[in-house]
Each structure stands twice: as structure tokens, then as C-alpha cells.
Design a protein around this motif. Structure first.
Motif, PDB file in Angstrom:
ATOM      1  N   TYR A   4     -12.221   3.869 -46.212  1.00 57.82           N
ATOM      2  CA  TYR A   4     -13.592   4.209 -46.619  1.00 57.82           C
ATOM      3  C   TYR A   4     -14.155   3.178 -47.586  1.00 57.82           C
ATOM      4  CZ  TYR A   4     -13.527   8.973 -44.637  1.00 57.82           C
ATOM      5  OH  TYR A   4     -13.500  10.064 -43.801  1.00 57.82           O
ATOM      6  N   SER A   5     -13.365   2.781 -48.552  1.00 64.68           N
ATOM      7  CA  SER A   5     -13.828   1.853 -49.573  1.00 64.68           C
ATOM      8  C   SER A   5     -14.220   0.510 -48.969  1.00 64.68           C
ATOM      9  CB  SER A   5     -12.736   1.660 -50.631  1.00 64.68           C
ATOM     10  OG  SER A   5     -13.109   0.682 -51.567  1.00 64.68           O
TER      11      SER A   5
ATOM     12  N   TYR B 224     -19.701  -3.159 -58.104  1.00 65.03           N
ATOM     13  CA  TYR B 224     -20.409  -1.969 -57.629  1.00 65.03           C
ATOM     14  C   TYR B 224     -20.447  -0.816 -58.622  1.00 65.03           C
ATOM     15  CZ  TYR B 224     -20.373  -4.564 -53.308  1.00 65.03           C
ATOM     16  OH  TYR B 224     -20.573  -5.548 -52.365  1.00 65.03           O
TER      17      TYR B 224
ATOM     18  N   GLU C  34     -19.565   4.264 -60.519  1.00 64.57           N
ATOM     19  CA  GLU C  34     -19.886   5.359 -59.605  1.00 64.57           C
ATOM     20  C   GLU C  34     -19.536   5.052 -58.155  1.00 64.57           C
ATOM     21  OE1 GLU C  34     -20.907   8.448 -60.651  1.00 64.57           O
ATOM     22  OE2 GLU C  34     -20.344   7.484 -62.537  1.00 64.57           O
ATOM     23  N   PHE C  35     -19.109   3.832 -57.874  1.00 63.90           N
ATOM     24  CA  PHE C  35     -18.804   3.487 -56.487  1.00 63.90           C
ATOM     25  C   PHE C  35     -17.771   4.429 -55.881  1.00 63.90           C
ATOM     26  CE2 PHE C  35     -16.002   1.330 -53.441  1.00 63.90           C
ATOM     27  CZ  PHE C  35     -16.921   1.070 -52.432  1.00 63.90           C
TER      28      PHE C  35
ATOM     29  N   GLU D  41     -18.823   7.557 -54.072  1.00 63.47           N
ATOM     30  CA  GLU D  41     -19.439   7.460 -52.743  1.00 63.47           C
ATOM     31  C   GLU D  41     -18.423   7.673 -51.630  1.00 63.47           C
ATOM     32  OE1 GLU D  41     -22.025   4.051 -52.132  1.00 63.47           O
ATOM     33  OE2 GLU D  41     -22.120   3.729 -54.302  1.00 63.47           O
TER      34      GLU D  41
ATOM     35  N   LEU E 162     -17.449   0.899 -46.939  1.00 65.06           N
ATOM     36  CA  LEU E 162     -18.612   1.057 -47.819  1.00 65.06           C
ATOM     37  C   LEU E 162     -19.031  -0.284 -48.428  1.00 65.06           C
ATOM     38  CD1 LEU E 162     -17.766   4.394 -49.651  1.00 65.06           C
ATOM     39  CD2 LEU E 162     -19.888   3.929 -48.409  1.00 65.06           C
TER      40      LEU E 162
ATOM     41  N   CYS F 211     -12.683   1.752 -61.120  1.00 59.47           N
ATOM     42  CA  CYS F 211     -13.915   2.500 -61.403  1.00 59.47           C
ATOM     43  C   CYS F 211     -13.726   3.412 -62.611  1.00 59.47           C
ATOM     44  CB  CYS F 211     -14.343   3.298 -60.172  1.00 59.47           C
ATOM     45  SG  CYS F 211     -14.977   2.280 -58.815  1.00 59.47           S
TER      46      CYS F 211
ATOM     47  N   TYR G 276     -19.891   3.437 -39.703  1.00 61.67           N
ATOM     48  CA  TYR G 276     -20.724   2.781 -40.713  1.00 61.67           C
ATOM     49  C   TYR G 276     -21.643   1.737 -40.082  1.00 61.67           C
ATOM     50  CZ  TYR G 276     -18.076   5.123 -44.332  1.00 61.67           C
ATOM     51  OH  TYR G 276     -17.522   6.088 -45.140  1.00 61.67           O
TER      52      TYR G 276
ATOM     53  N   LYS H 290     -22.499  -2.473 -47.834  1.00 67.99           N
ATOM     54  CA  LYS H 290     -23.302  -2.986 -48.949  1.00 67.99           C
ATOM     55  C   LYS H 290     -23.558  -4.483 -48.807  1.00 67.99           C
ATOM     56  CE  LYS H 290     -21.883   0.558 -52.274  1.00 67.99           C
ATOM     57  NZ  LYS H 290     -23.214   1.141 -52.522  1.00 67.99           N
TER      58      LYS H 290
END
Length: 357
Positions: free
Chosen positions: A311-312, A336, A339-340, A343, A315, A137, A26, A319
Motif C-alpha cells: 500500500y505504501s 510526505y 500523516e502519510f 492514508e 500510494l 511517520c 491505484y 503521489k
């Protein structure tokens, strides 16, 4: 301050090491931090990353390290002991705070720092991993689908994988403490597994029991829905045994029993292997009702909890580096959006809306 640099505290723990290993994908460079110099040096040498040895008790050194970065990913539990000194240091330093906590009491405690975080111009976002990204989410999405929802139920189940030392230790600290739900906007303590039910997760139908999952705290902040219950998948025969646990809660709360369990945890592997993680997966379910009888349901399939957490966190880190963050106390959903979670690689989702129960 490098644009892509952040402090990863607890880097030598199972989840911290996983975040450190994948950070380069990333375009992020963590500064590895924690108290164990031997473990940190070995990891830093292997990954070619900088490191700092800092105790949470050394506020001055912690604040100085935090001032050199834009944010911290706090991965060193148990969070009921470590979250407060870290968030207070972040407020002093003007540094954003992320953690991978899943403890209701810690979420509630950190929410008390909302105004202080706003005054410092920083974001405080606990629960940046499997606890509670997918469920939060889903909760935010369900609130959008049924804005007048009065009841929210969330559940998760896992297949394969395993438990890390950190997760197991956090569980050990909570032995004998019982469960929790939210009713009429207030957190109410219950017995562990006070309610059991079958849930259709989509790929399979599983038995679940109610647990004090972090969403009992966070989903209320994210949605305002007053009645919230969280569940986890469990074999029915194990559930029946756990129903007897309340008879022995006094024993489980003793330091003698907890120390025996902690010693056993220390003798186990640090967590699931990469191969185990690659074969494991998680199922997540959420449902809302309103007083008129309408309901909406969302199901989700994701990688195992540790992979999703890695991953979260990365990400969110990306951001924040790009200037995408909100001031004050936040949840994954408020910061976020619903829809976060989509991703995150490997996540699949289904939405069902029905007019009647």
C-alpha cells in the motif's frame, strides 16, 4: 512516457509481485523488470503487463529503461548489493528512486547521493515500505509534539504472517553483525539485543529487544533527535538465548554457515500466503523525552508488514505521478509528512502526551 507508468525492478520477488498485483487499484501500470526472464514472462502474462529483462550490471540498458518512466520502485535485494547501481542509473536517467530497503548502511550510503539527486532534479527515497514508513511517520509526529526532544525510542511487533525469501536472505547476510543505536548524533555499534524492555503497545504489553532497525539512520535525518534506539518484539526466552549469540558471531559470519542458511531459505515458501497476511497485523510504538522530563507517546496498529509495504509504495507512486515529490534524499516523513501512514488502509493510531516521565 505514460503518466501512470513506472519501472518495478524485482517484480518477480515476493514483495514486487504483491505490488504488481495491486497496482491497477491505484490506476498504475508497472513495467515489470528484473533478471529472471522465465519468472517475469509468467507474471507479465498473468497480470497482462509489459516486462523487461535487465541486469543491474548492464548500466546502459538500465538507464535506457529508466529514461522511459518517471520513477522506479526498486524491490530487488539484498540492497547492500543492488541499491548503488540502481540509484546511480536513476541519477543518469533523471528518474525518481524508491526502494523497500531497511538496512542502516544502505540508508547512510544513499544519503551521500543527496546533492547528485538535487542536481539531477530527482527524489531518492529509500525505505518506502514497512521499513521505515510507520516508524518514520511516528518519529516526525513525535518531534512535532515535543520539538526539544533529546531521546527517541521506536518499536514494532508482529502477530501472524511470515517472512519472504528476500527478507530472510537480507537477514542471512547480516548474521553475526550485531546491533546499532544513535548516540549524540552518531551511529554506535552494539551487541544485538544489548537492551531488553517491556513496552505497552496499547492492545498488549510485549517484551522487546534493541535491534539495528533502519530508523537509527532515517529518524535522525527526519527529526534531528540525537539519541535513537529501535526495538522489536521477541519472546523473553529467545532473547535470553540471543544474548549468548555474541560468543558465536565469528561463526555466523563465515560463508560456510551463511551458505547453509541460504540453502534452507531457498527450500521454504516464497512468503506468507494471502490468507496469512489477511490475519496478521503489526503494532508500532514510539516515545520521545526531553531533558526536562516531558514525554510523548504514539502507538499504531497496521496491516502486516508486506501488505503495508504494498500500500505504501503504491500510494507514493500515485503521489509522484501527480507531481507530489521533493528533490534530493528524502525519508517517508520528510517527503510526505507524519500523516502519510494514516492514508494506508487499516491503520489506527493513538497519541498520549504526559508532562513527566
Amino acid at each position: 512516457m505514460q503518466q501512470n507508468s513506472f519501472l518495478l525492478y524485482g517484480a518477480n520477488g515476493y514483495t514486487g509481485e504483491l505490488i504488481a498485483r495491486y497496482a491497477a487499484q491505484y490506476n498504475l501500470q508497472p513495467v515489470l523488470a528484473g533478471r529472471n526472464e522465465t519468472a517475469l514472462r509468467a507474471l507479465a502474462t498473468r497480470l497482462q503487463l509489459p516486462y523487461k529483462v535487465i541486469s543491474l550490471d548492464d548500466t546502459a540498458a538500465l538507464v535506457q529503461a529508466l529514461k522511459a518512466v518517471k520513477f522506479v520502485i526498486h524491490a530487488a535485494g539484498p540492497f547492500h548489493l543492488t541499491a548503488q547501481p540502481m540509484v546511480e542509473a536513476c541519477i543518469q536517467a533523471g528518474t525518481h528512486y524508491l526502494d523497500i530497503n531497511g538496512d542502516i548502511t544502505v540508508f547512510e550510503m544513499l544519503q551521500q547521493y543527496d546533492q547528485a539527486a538535487k542536481d539531477a532534479g530527482i527524489m531518492v527515497l529509500p525505505g518506502a515500505g514497512f521499513d521505515v514508513v510507520p516508524t518514520d511517520c511516528i518519529a516526525v509526529l513525535l518531534k512535532t509534539l515535543l520539538p526539544d526532544a533529546s531521546d527517541l525510542k521506536l518499536a514494532f511487533a508482529t502477530s501472524g504472517g511470515g517472512v519472504s525469501h528476500g527478507t530472510a536472505m537480507s537477514m542471512a547476510y547480516k548474521l553475526g553483525e550485531g546491533g546499532a543505536v544513535r548516540r549524540a548524533g552518531k551511529i554506535v555499534r552494539t551487541s544485538l539485543g544489548h537492551h531488553g524492555r517491556w513496552i505497552d503497545f496499547g492492545p498488549k504489553k510485549l517484551f522487546t529487544m534493541s535491534i539495528p532497525w533502519g530508523d537509527v539512520a532515517t529518524a535522525y535525518f527526519s527529526t534531528g533527535i540525537p539519541n535513537i534506539t529501535a526495538y522489536t518484539g521477541i519472546p523473553l526466552n529467545v532473547y535470553r538465548l540471543l544474548k549468548l549469540q555474541r560468543l558465536f558471531n565469528w561463526l555466523l559470519r563465515t560463508s560456510f554457515v551463511r551458505n547453509i542458511i541460504k540453502k534452507k531459505i531457498g527450500q521454504r515458501p516464497s512468503g506468507p500466503t494471502d490468507e496469512m497476511r489477511s490475519k496478521a497485523y503489526s503494532l508500532v510504538w514510539g516515545q520521545v523525552y526531553n531533558t526536562a522530563g516531558r514525554k510523548a507517546t504514539v502507538t499504531l496498529k497496521s496491516p502486516d508488514g508486506y501488505t503495508l509495504t504494498m500500500y505504501s509504495c503504491l500510494l507514493m507512486a500515485q503521489k509522484i505521478c501527480n507531481g507530489e515529490w521533493k528533490v534530493g534524499y528524502q525519508t517517508p516523513g520528510t517527503a510526505y509528512g507524519a500523516e502519510f501512514v494514516m492514508e494506508i488502509p487499516g491503520v489506527e493510531r493513538d497519541i498520549i502526551i504526559a508532562n513527566h516521565r
